[in-house]
Design a protein around this motif. Structure first.
Motif, PDB file in Angstrom:
ATOM      1  N   SER A  78      35.473  45.204  27.584  1.00  0.00           N
ATOM      2  CA  SER A  78      35.720  45.784  28.911  1.00  0.00           C
ATOM      3  C   SER A  78      34.430  45.904  29.705  1.00  0.00           C
ATOM      4  O   SER A  78      34.391  45.591  30.908  1.00  0.00           O
ATOM      5  CB  SER A  78      36.379  47.158  28.784  1.00  0.00           C
ATOM      6  N   MET A  79      33.361  46.344  29.050  1.00  0.00           N
ATOM      7  CA  MET A  79      32.066  46.462  29.722  1.00  0.00           C
ATOM      8  C   MET A  79      31.534  45.095  30.137  1.00  0.00           C
ATOM      9  O   MET A  79      31.063  44.917  31.262  1.00  0.00           O
ATOM     10  CB  MET A  79      31.065  47.163  28.790  1.00  0.00           C
ATOM     11  N   MET A  80      31.641  44.107  29.243  1.00  0.00           N
ATOM     12  CA  MET A  80      31.172  42.755  29.557  1.00  0.00           C
ATOM     13  C   MET A  80      31.950  42.165  30.735  1.00  0.00           C
ATOM     14  O   MET A  80      31.361  41.565  31.646  1.00  0.00           O
ATOM     15  CB  MET A  80      31.323  41.841  28.333  1.00  0.00           C
ATOM     16  N   GLU A  81      33.264  42.338  30.736  1.00  0.00           N
ATOM     17  CA  GLU A  81      34.101  41.811  31.803  1.00  0.00           C
ATOM     18  C   GLU A  81      33.780  42.485  33.136  1.00  0.00           C
ATOM     19  O   GLU A  81      33.649  41.806  34.168  1.00  0.00           O
ATOM     20  CB  GLU A  81      35.584  42.010  31.452  1.00  0.00           C
ATOM     21  N   TYR A  82      33.616  43.788  33.103  1.00  0.00           N
ATOM     22  CA  TYR A  82      33.300  44.530  34.322  1.00  0.00           C
ATOM     23  C   TYR A  82      31.960  44.083  34.908  1.00  0.00           C
ATOM     24  O   TYR A  82      31.843  43.813  36.096  1.00  0.00           O
ATOM     25  CB  TYR A  82      33.285  46.035  34.041  1.00  0.00           C
ATOM     26  N   LYS A  83      30.948  44.004  34.053  1.00  0.00           N
ATOM     27  CA  LYS A  83      29.618  43.613  34.539  1.00  0.00           C
ATOM     28  C   LYS A  83      29.601  42.168  35.041  1.00  0.00           C
ATOM     29  O   LYS A  83      28.966  41.869  36.050  1.00  0.00           O
ATOM     30  CB  LYS A  83      28.562  43.831  33.453  1.00  0.00           C
ATOM     31  N   LEU A  84      30.288  41.276  34.346  1.00  0.00           N
ATOM     32  CA  LEU A  84      30.350  39.895  34.812  1.00  0.00           C
ATOM     33  C   LEU A  84      31.002  39.832  36.191  1.00  0.00           C
ATOM     34  O   LEU A  84      30.499  39.164  37.096  1.00  0.00           O
ATOM     35  CB  LEU A  84      31.123  39.029  33.819  1.00  0.00           C
ATOM     36  N   ALA A  85      32.103  40.559  36.357  1.00  0.00           N
ATOM     37  CA  ALA A  85      32.826  40.539  37.630  1.00  0.00           C
ATOM     38  C   ALA A  85      32.035  41.208  38.750  1.00  0.00           C
ATOM     39  O   ALA A  85      31.996  40.693  39.874  1.00  0.00           O
ATOM     40  CB  ALA A  85      34.188  41.216  37.467  1.00  0.00           C
ATOM     41  N   GLN A  86      31.391  42.326  38.460  1.00  0.00           N
ATOM     42  CA  GLN A  86      30.716  43.100  39.512  1.00  0.00           C
ATOM     43  C   GLN A  86      29.281  42.655  39.785  1.00  0.00           C
ATOM     44  O   GLN A  86      28.843  42.658  40.926  1.00  0.00           O
ATOM     45  CB  GLN A  86      30.706  44.587  39.151  1.00  0.00           C
ATOM     46  N   GLN A 110      42.486  41.693  36.987  1.00  0.00           N
ATOM     47  CA  GLN A 110      42.740  41.600  35.555  1.00  0.00           C
ATOM     48  C   GLN A 110      41.710  42.389  34.743  1.00  0.00           C
ATOM     49  O   GLN A 110      42.023  42.860  33.654  1.00  0.00           O
ATOM     50  CB  GLN A 110      42.759  40.136  35.104  1.00  0.00           C
ATOM     51  N   VAL A 111      40.496  42.520  35.264  1.00  0.00           N
ATOM     52  CA  VAL A 111      39.475  43.314  34.559  1.00  0.00           C
ATOM     53  C   VAL A 111      40.017  44.717  34.306  1.00  0.00           C
ATOM     54  O   VAL A 111      39.930  45.234  33.188  1.00  0.00           O
ATOM     55  CB  VAL A 111      38.146  43.361  35.365  1.00  0.00           C
ATOM     56  N   GLU A 112      40.583  45.329  35.322  1.00  0.00           N
ATOM     57  CA  GLU A 112      41.113  46.686  35.180  1.00  0.00           C
ATOM     58  C   GLU A 112      42.391  46.704  34.339  1.00  0.00           C
ATOM     59  O   GLU A 112      42.572  47.589  33.508  1.00  0.00           O
ATOM     60  CB  GLU A 112      41.373  47.294  36.562  1.00  0.00           C
ATOM     61  N   THR A 113      43.244  45.722  34.546  1.00  0.00           N
ATOM     62  CA  THR A 113      44.502  45.657  33.795  1.00  0.00           C
ATOM     63  C   THR A 113      44.241  45.510  32.298  1.00  0.00           C
ATOM     64  O   THR A 113      44.853  46.211  31.486  1.00  0.00           O
ATOM     65  CB  THR A 113      45.355  44.478  34.301  1.00  0.00           C
ATOM     66  N   VAL A 114      43.337  44.612  31.945  1.00  0.00           N
ATOM     67  CA  VAL A 114      43.019  44.397  30.526  1.00  0.00           C
ATOM     68  C   VAL A 114      42.336  45.642  29.955  1.00  0.00           C
ATOM     69  O   VAL A 114      42.629  46.066  28.841  1.00  0.00           O
ATOM     70  CB  VAL A 114      42.150  43.132  30.337  1.00  0.00           C
ATOM     71  N   LYS A 115      41.459  46.256  30.737  1.00  0.00           N
ATOM     72  CA  LYS A 115      40.772  47.465  30.280  1.00  0.00           C
ATOM     73  C   LYS A 115      41.769  48.580  29.973  1.00  0.00           C
ATOM     74  O   LYS A 115      41.606  49.315  28.989  1.00  0.00           O
ATOM     75  CB  LYS A 115      39.775  47.943  31.341  1.00  0.00           C
ATOM     76  N   GLN A 116      42.794  48.707  30.798  1.00  0.00           N
ATOM     77  CA  GLN A 116      43.801  49.749  30.601  1.00  0.00           C
ATOM     78  C   GLN A 116      44.805  49.403  29.499  1.00  0.00           C
ATOM     79  O   GLN A 116      45.657  50.214  29.164  1.00  0.00           O
ATOM     80  CB  GLN A 116      44.565  50.014  31.912  1.00  0.00           C
ATOM     81  N   GLY A 117      44.695  48.184  28.947  1.00  0.00           N
ATOM     82  CA  GLY A 117      45.618  47.751  27.903  1.00  0.00           C
ATOM     83  C   GLY A 117      46.995  47.410  28.453  1.00  0.00           C
ATOM     84  O   GLY A 117      47.983  47.432  27.724  1.00  0.00           O
ATOM     85  N   GLU A 118      47.064  47.102  29.750  1.00  0.00           N
ATOM     86  CA  GLU A 118      48.347  46.849  30.407  1.00  0.00           C
ATOM     87  C   GLU A 118      48.548  45.383  30.770  1.00  0.00           C
ATOM     88  O   GLU A 118      49.475  45.056  31.518  1.00  0.00           O
ATOM     89  CB  GLU A 118      48.450  47.705  31.672  1.00  0.00           C
ATOM     90  N   SER A 119      47.723  44.515  30.255  1.00  0.00           N
ATOM     91  CA  SER A 119      47.828  43.103  30.612  1.00  0.00           C
ATOM     92  C   SER A 119      49.079  42.489  30.014  1.00  0.00           C
ATOM     93  O   SER A 119      49.379  42.686  28.838  1.00  0.00           O
ATOM     94  CB  SER A 119      46.601  42.326  30.127  1.00  0.00           C
ATOM     95  N   ARG A 120      49.789  41.751  30.839  1.00  0.00           N
ATOM     96  CA  ARG A 120      50.967  41.019  30.374  1.00  0.00           C
ATOM     97  C   ARG A 120      50.638  39.540  30.180  1.00  0.00           C
ATOM     98  O   ARG A 120      51.514  38.755  29.852  1.00  0.00           O
ATOM     99  CB  ARG A 120      52.104  41.173  31.379  1.00  0.00           C
ATOM    100  N   VAL A 121      49.376  39.192  30.407  1.00  0.00           N
ATOM    101  CA  VAL A 121      48.937  37.811  30.269  1.00  0.00           C
ATOM    102  C   VAL A 121      48.451  37.600  28.832  1.00  0.00           C
ATOM    103  O   VAL A 121      47.641  38.371  28.320  1.00  0.00           O
ATOM    104  CB  VAL A 121      47.814  37.484  31.283  1.00  0.00           C
ATOM    105  N   THR A 122      48.950  36.564  28.198  1.00  0.00           N
ATOM    106  CA  THR A 122      48.560  36.272  26.816  1.00  0.00           C
ATOM    107  C   THR A 122      47.252  35.479  26.786  1.00  0.00           C
ATOM    108  O   THR A 122      46.813  34.947  27.812  1.00  0.00           O
ATOM    109  CB  THR A 122      49.655  35.440  26.110  1.00  0.00           C
TER     110      THR A 122
END
Length: 149
Positions: free
Chosen positions: A52-60, A111-123
Motif C-alpha cells: 500500500s505504501m509503495m503504491e501510494y508513493k508511486l502514484a503520488q 485503485q490505490v485506495e480501493t486495494v489499500k482498503q481491501g475492497e478491490s474487485r479486480v483480480t
C-alpha cells in the motif's frame, strides 16, 4: 509568448520526453504492484501495508507529477507555432490517446485506495491484462507523432 516557445522548443521537447518516460514507467509498474498485492499480500498484514505504501508513493510522488509535467510541456509544444498541422489526423489520434491515458491514470489512482482498503474487485489476472492499456496507447501515440498519418 509564441516567440519564446519557438526559442525554447528543444528544451520543452526534451522535458516533455523525460516526463513521458517517467509517467509511462509508473503506468507500467503500478498495475504490476497491484497484481502482487492482490495475489500475495492480501487485504491486511505487514506485506499489505508495504505494498500500500509503495503504491501510494508511486502514484503520488512519481506518476502524478510526471503526468502533470507531460501535460504542461505537451501543451507548450502544441502552442509552439508551426509544430502541429491540425488538418492532419495524427494530432487528434495523439490527443485522444493522451486523454485515454489520463483516464487510465485516474482509474489507477482510485485503485490505490480501493486495494489499500481491501475492497478491490479486480483480480491479479485482470490487473495483468489492464497493464497492456498504456502499452497500446503508447503505440498509437508514438506512431501518430513519428509517422504523422
Amino acid at each position: 509568448m509564441f516567440d519564446l516557445l519557438s526559442y525554447a522548443y528543444p528544451w520543452i521537447k526534451a522535458l516533455h520526453i523525460v516526463s513521458v518516460i517517467s509517467w509511462m514507467a509508473a503506468l507500467f509498474y503500478l498495475p504490476r504492484l497491484f497484481v502482487h498485492h492482490v495475489e500475495q499480500a492480501g487485504a491486511s498484514g505487514p506485506m499489505h501495508d508495504t505494498f500500500s505504501m509503495m503504491e501510494y508513493k508511486l502514484a503520488q510522488v512519481i506518476m502524478r507529477p510526471a503526468m502533470m509535467a507531460t501535460w504542461l510541456f505537451g501543451l507548450a509544444l502544441v502552442l509552439t507555432p508551426g509544430l502541429v498541422d491540425w488538418t492532419m489526423i495524427w494530432p487528434w489520434t495523439k490527443g485522444a490517446s493522451v486523454i485515454a491515458m489520463t483516464i487510465f491514470h485516474v482509474w489507477l489512482k482510485k485503485q490505490v485506495e480501493t486495494v489499500k482498503q481491501g475492497e478491490s474487485r479486480v483480480t491479479g489476472r485482470q490487473f495483468r491484462l489492464l497493464n497492456e492499456v498504456p502499452t497500446l496507447l503508447m503505440i498509437v501515440i508514438v506512431f501518430s507523432v513519428v509517422v504523422k498519418f
